[in-house]
Design a protein around this motif. Sequence first.
Motif, PDB file in Angstrom:
ATOM      1  N   LEU A  59       0.851  -1.182   0.000  1.00 51.47           N
ATOM      2  CA  LEU A  59       0.000   0.000   0.000  1.00 51.47           C
ATOM      3  C   LEU A  59       0.893   1.241   0.000  1.00 51.47           C
ATOM      4  O   LEU A  59       2.116   1.130   0.142  1.00 51.47           O
ATOM      5  CB  LEU A  59      -0.914  -0.041   1.227  1.00 51.47           C
ATOM      6  N   PRO A  60       0.320   2.429  -0.139  1.00 55.58           N
ATOM      7  CA  PRO A  60       1.168   3.620  -0.207  1.00 55.58           C
ATOM      8  C   PRO A  60       2.089   3.810   1.004  1.00 55.58           C
ATOM      9  O   PRO A  60       3.233   4.237   0.847  1.00 55.58           O
ATOM     10  CB  PRO A  60       0.146   4.761  -0.310  1.00 55.58           C
ATOM     11  N   GLN A  61       1.619   3.484   2.211  1.00 54.78           N
ATOM     12  CA  GLN A  61       2.417   3.734   3.413  1.00 54.78           C
ATOM     13  C   GLN A  61       2.712   2.491   4.239  1.00 54.78           C
ATOM     14  O   GLN A  61       3.406   2.579   5.258  1.00 54.78           O
ATOM     15  CB  GLN A  61       1.689   4.753   4.311  1.00 54.78           C
ATOM     16  N   SER A  62       2.191   1.351   3.853  1.00 54.40           N
ATOM     17  CA  SER A  62       2.350   0.143   4.661  1.00 54.40           C
ATOM     18  C   SER A  62       2.189  -1.087   3.770  1.00 54.40           C
ATOM     19  O   SER A  62       2.021  -0.970   2.561  1.00 54.40           O
ATOM     20  CB  SER A  62       1.318   0.118   5.792  1.00 54.40           C
ATOM     21  N   ALA A  63       2.248  -2.241   4.400  1.00 54.19           N
ATOM     22  CA  ALA A  63       2.073  -3.496   3.664  1.00 54.19           C
ATOM     23  C   ALA A  63       1.368  -4.494   4.564  1.00 54.19           C
ATOM     24  O   ALA A  63       1.306  -4.326   5.786  1.00 54.19           O
ATOM     25  CB  ALA A  63       3.418  -4.040   3.206  1.00 54.19           C
ATOM     26  N   GLU A  64       0.824  -5.543   3.955  1.00 55.73           N
ATOM     27  CA  GLU A  64       0.152  -6.573   4.740  1.00 55.73           C
ATOM     28  C   GLU A  64       0.284  -7.925   4.055  1.00 55.73           C
ATOM     29  O   GLU A  64       0.340  -8.019   2.836  1.00 55.73           O
ATOM     30  CB  GLU A  64      -1.326  -6.214   4.959  1.00 55.73           C
ATOM     31  N   LEU A  65       0.363  -8.933   4.880  1.00 51.15           N
ATOM     32  CA  LEU A  65       0.392 -10.320   4.429  1.00 51.15           C
ATOM     33  C   LEU A  65      -0.966 -10.914   4.762  1.00 51.15           C
ATOM     34  O   LEU A  65      -1.378 -10.923   5.928  1.00 51.15           O
ATOM     35  CB  LEU A  65       1.508 -11.073   5.158  1.00 51.15           C
ATOM     36  N   THR A  66      -1.680 -11.399   3.747  1.00 45.94           N
ATOM     37  CA  THR A  66      -3.044 -11.880   3.958  1.00 45.94           C
ATOM     38  C   THR A  66      -3.242 -13.263   3.364  1.00 45.94           C
ATOM     39  O   THR A  66      -2.860 -13.516   2.221  1.00 45.94           O
ATOM     40  CB  THR A  66      -4.077 -10.910   3.341  1.00 45.94           C
ATOM     41  N   LEU A  67      -3.855 -14.121   4.157  1.00 43.31           N
ATOM     42  CA  LEU A  67      -4.269 -15.448   3.714  1.00 43.31           C
ATOM     43  C   LEU A  67      -5.781 -15.483   3.704  1.00 43.31           C
ATOM     44  O   LEU A  67      -6.427 -15.157   4.707  1.00 43.31           O
ATOM     45  CB  LEU A  67      -3.730 -16.523   4.678  1.00 43.31           C
ATOM     46  N   LYS A  68      -6.370 -15.859   2.562  1.00 44.09           N
ATOM     47  CA  LYS A  68      -7.823 -15.984   2.455  1.00 44.09           C
ATOM     48  C   LYS A  68      -8.179 -17.454   2.345  1.00 44.09           C
ATOM     49  O   LYS A  68      -7.660 -18.158   1.474  1.00 44.09           O
ATOM     50  CB  LYS A  68      -8.354 -15.222   1.235  1.00 44.09           C
ATOM     51  N   THR A  69      -9.079 -17.907   3.223  1.00 45.03           N
ATOM     52  CA  THR A  69      -9.524 -19.299   3.238  1.00 45.03           C
ATOM     53  C   THR A  69     -11.047 -19.348   3.252  1.00 45.03           C
ATOM     54  O   THR A  69     -11.690 -18.461   3.801  1.00 45.03           O
ATOM     55  CB  THR A  69      -8.966 -20.040   4.470  1.00 45.03           C
ATOM     56  N   PRO A  70     -11.647 -20.377   2.651  1.00 43.78           N
ATOM     57  CA  PRO A  70     -13.104 -20.459   2.599  1.00 43.78           C
ATOM     58  C   PRO A  70     -13.721 -20.595   3.992  1.00 43.78           C
ATOM     59  O   PRO A  70     -13.195 -21.303   4.855  1.00 43.78           O
ATOM     60  CB  PRO A  70     -13.362 -21.729   1.773  1.00 43.78           C
ATOM     61  N   LEU A  71     -14.837 -19.898   4.183  1.00 43.83           N
ATOM     62  CA  LEU A  71     -15.615 -20.022   5.415  1.00 43.83           C
ATOM     63  C   LEU A  71     -17.070 -19.767   5.064  1.00 43.83           C
ATOM     64  O   LEU A  71     -17.481 -18.629   4.879  1.00 43.83           O
ATOM     65  CB  LEU A  71     -15.131 -19.044   6.483  1.00 43.83           C
ATOM     66  N   GLY A  72     -17.847 -20.835   4.917  1.00 41.45           N
ATOM     67  CA  GLY A  72     -19.241 -20.689   4.515  1.00 41.45           C
ATOM     68  C   GLY A  72     -19.337 -20.114   3.114  1.00 41.45           C
ATOM     69  O   GLY A  72     -18.642 -20.550   2.199  1.00 41.45           O
ATOM     70  N   LEU A  73     -20.169 -19.086   2.959  1.00 38.92           N
ATOM     71  CA  LEU A  73     -20.369 -18.467   1.650  1.00 38.92           C
ATOM     72  C   LEU A  73     -19.277 -17.474   1.302  1.00 38.92           C
ATOM     73  O   LEU A  73     -19.207 -17.002   0.162  1.00 38.92           O
ATOM     74  CB  LEU A  73     -21.731 -17.751   1.618  1.00 38.92           C
ATOM     75  N   HIS A  74     -18.431 -17.155   2.269  1.00 33.21           N
ATOM     76  CA  HIS A  74     -17.453 -16.095   2.056  1.00 33.21           C
ATOM     77  C   HIS A  74     -16.047 -16.583   2.410  1.00 33.21           C
ATOM     78  O   HIS A  74     -15.798 -17.785   2.416  1.00 33.21           O
ATOM     79  CB  HIS A  74     -17.857 -14.857   2.868  1.00 33.21           C
ATOM     80  N   LEU A  75     -15.158 -15.646   2.688  1.00 29.20           N
ATOM     81  CA  LEU A  75     -13.769 -15.982   2.973  1.00 29.20           C
ATOM     82  C   LEU A  75     -13.359 -15.431   4.332  1.00 29.20           C
ATOM     83  O   LEU A  75     -13.801 -14.352   4.737  1.00 29.20           O
ATOM     84  CB  LEU A  75     -12.840 -15.392   1.903  1.00 29.20           C
ATOM     85  N   LEU A  76     -12.498 -16.186   5.018  1.00 25.17           N
ATOM     86  CA  LEU A  76     -11.889 -15.699   6.246  1.00 25.17           C
ATOM     87  C   LEU A  76     -10.551 -15.082   5.873  1.00 25.17           C
ATOM     88  O   LEU A  76      -9.721 -15.732   5.232  1.00 25.17           O
ATOM     89  CB  LEU A  76     -11.696 -16.848   7.241  1.00 25.17           C
ATOM     90  N   GLU A  77     -10.348 -13.835   6.265  1.00 24.71           N
ATOM     91  CA  GLU A  77      -9.099 -13.137   6.001  1.00 24.71           C
ATOM     92  C   GLU A  77      -8.237 -13.133   7.249  1.00 24.71           C
ATOM     93  O   GLU A  77      -8.649 -12.616   8.288  1.00 24.71           O
ATOM     94  CB  GLU A  77      -9.364 -11.685   5.579  1.00 24.71           C
ATOM     95  N   THR A  78      -7.056 -13.710   7.142  1.00 24.94           N
ATOM     96  CA  THR A  78      -6.082 -13.674   8.230  1.00 24.94           C
ATOM     97  C   THR A  78      -4.945 -12.771   7.774  1.00 24.94           C
ATOM     98  O   THR A  78      -4.337 -13.018   6.730  1.00 24.94           O
ATOM     99  CB  THR A  78      -5.557 -15.088   8.532  1.00 24.94           C
ATOM    100  N   THR A  79      -4.671 -11.703   8.535  1.00 24.99           N
ATOM    101  CA  THR A  79      -3.740 -10.677   8.074  1.00 24.99           C
ATOM    102  C   THR A  79      -2.708 -10.322   9.133  1.00 24.99           C
ATOM    103  O   THR A  79      -3.035 -10.148  10.304  1.00 24.99           O
ATOM    104  CB  THR A  79      -4.504  -9.391   7.677  1.00 24.99           C
ATOM    105  N   ASP A  80      -1.458 -10.214   8.697  1.00 23.79           N
ATOM    106  CA  ASP A  80      -0.361  -9.683   9.498  1.00 23.79           C
ATOM    107  C   ASP A  80       0.099  -8.375   8.859  1.00 23.79           C
ATOM    108  O   ASP A  80       0.374  -8.336   7.657  1.00 23.79           O
ATOM    109  CB  ASP A  80       0.825 -10.651   9.541  1.00 23.79           C
ATOM    110  N   GLN A  81       0.168  -7.313   9.639  1.00 23.79           N
ATOM    111  CA  GLN A  81       0.636  -6.031   9.144  1.00 23.79           C
ATOM    112  C   GLN A  81       2.160  -6.029   9.061  1.00 23.79           C
ATOM    113  O   GLN A  81       2.845  -6.656   9.869  1.00 23.79           O
ATOM    114  CB  GLN A  81       0.164  -4.894  10.058  1.00 23.79           C
TER     115      GLN A  81
END
Length: 199
Positions: A59-81
């Motif tokens: 991102l312009p001022q930061s970054a993130e590590l994100t893992l998306k995994t299925p959870l029901g109809l949507h996704l679970l986002e697990t994020t480390d800044q």
Amino acid sequence: MSEELEIEFKNLLSKSEYNELLNIFNAREKDFFSQENHYFDTADSRLRKLNSGLRIRLLPQSAELTLKTPLGLHLLETTDQMTLDEAHAYLAGSTIKKDGMVGRKLTEMNILIEDLRIIGSLKTVRFETSVPEGLVVLDKSTYAGKLDYELEFEAQDHHEGLAFFNQFLEKYAIPRRIGKNKIARMKDAMDENERNVKP
């Protein structure tokens, strides 16, 4: 570090639909920002086979590590800044940080961090605006020689969000186009490019 359910609805747009929506929301130059997604998977695409995705987002001022995994109809986002310097260092080594929530989650999935590699990148120019029902997002993305436009809507509730999203498409006469997510579109484009260069 965070973990949250991503309730999101998406629709691919034509260039004219994208520009029309920007006009409707009175988008100005200062309302846009850029982000880069760098995607990871194993050589045998284990994350893709699990309908999951892993990325480092700059991102312009930061970054993130994100893992998306299925959870029901949507996704679970697990994020480390992360800081931008940390993210660039990991990208230079084609790896991710081992500690943190993402690393632990990957271990639970029997994915070895040593087996991960960068599989591709995607750049997006993003416009966001809040409405009472949630967050409207308009993306213009480039990847593997492709350019596409996409509408996303983030909501707190599935049923209310879906109702608003369908009404939004109907109000602006936008056909329903259920496309693949960004990582899948990027990978498909890369596979197509690879097929085209083969004799």
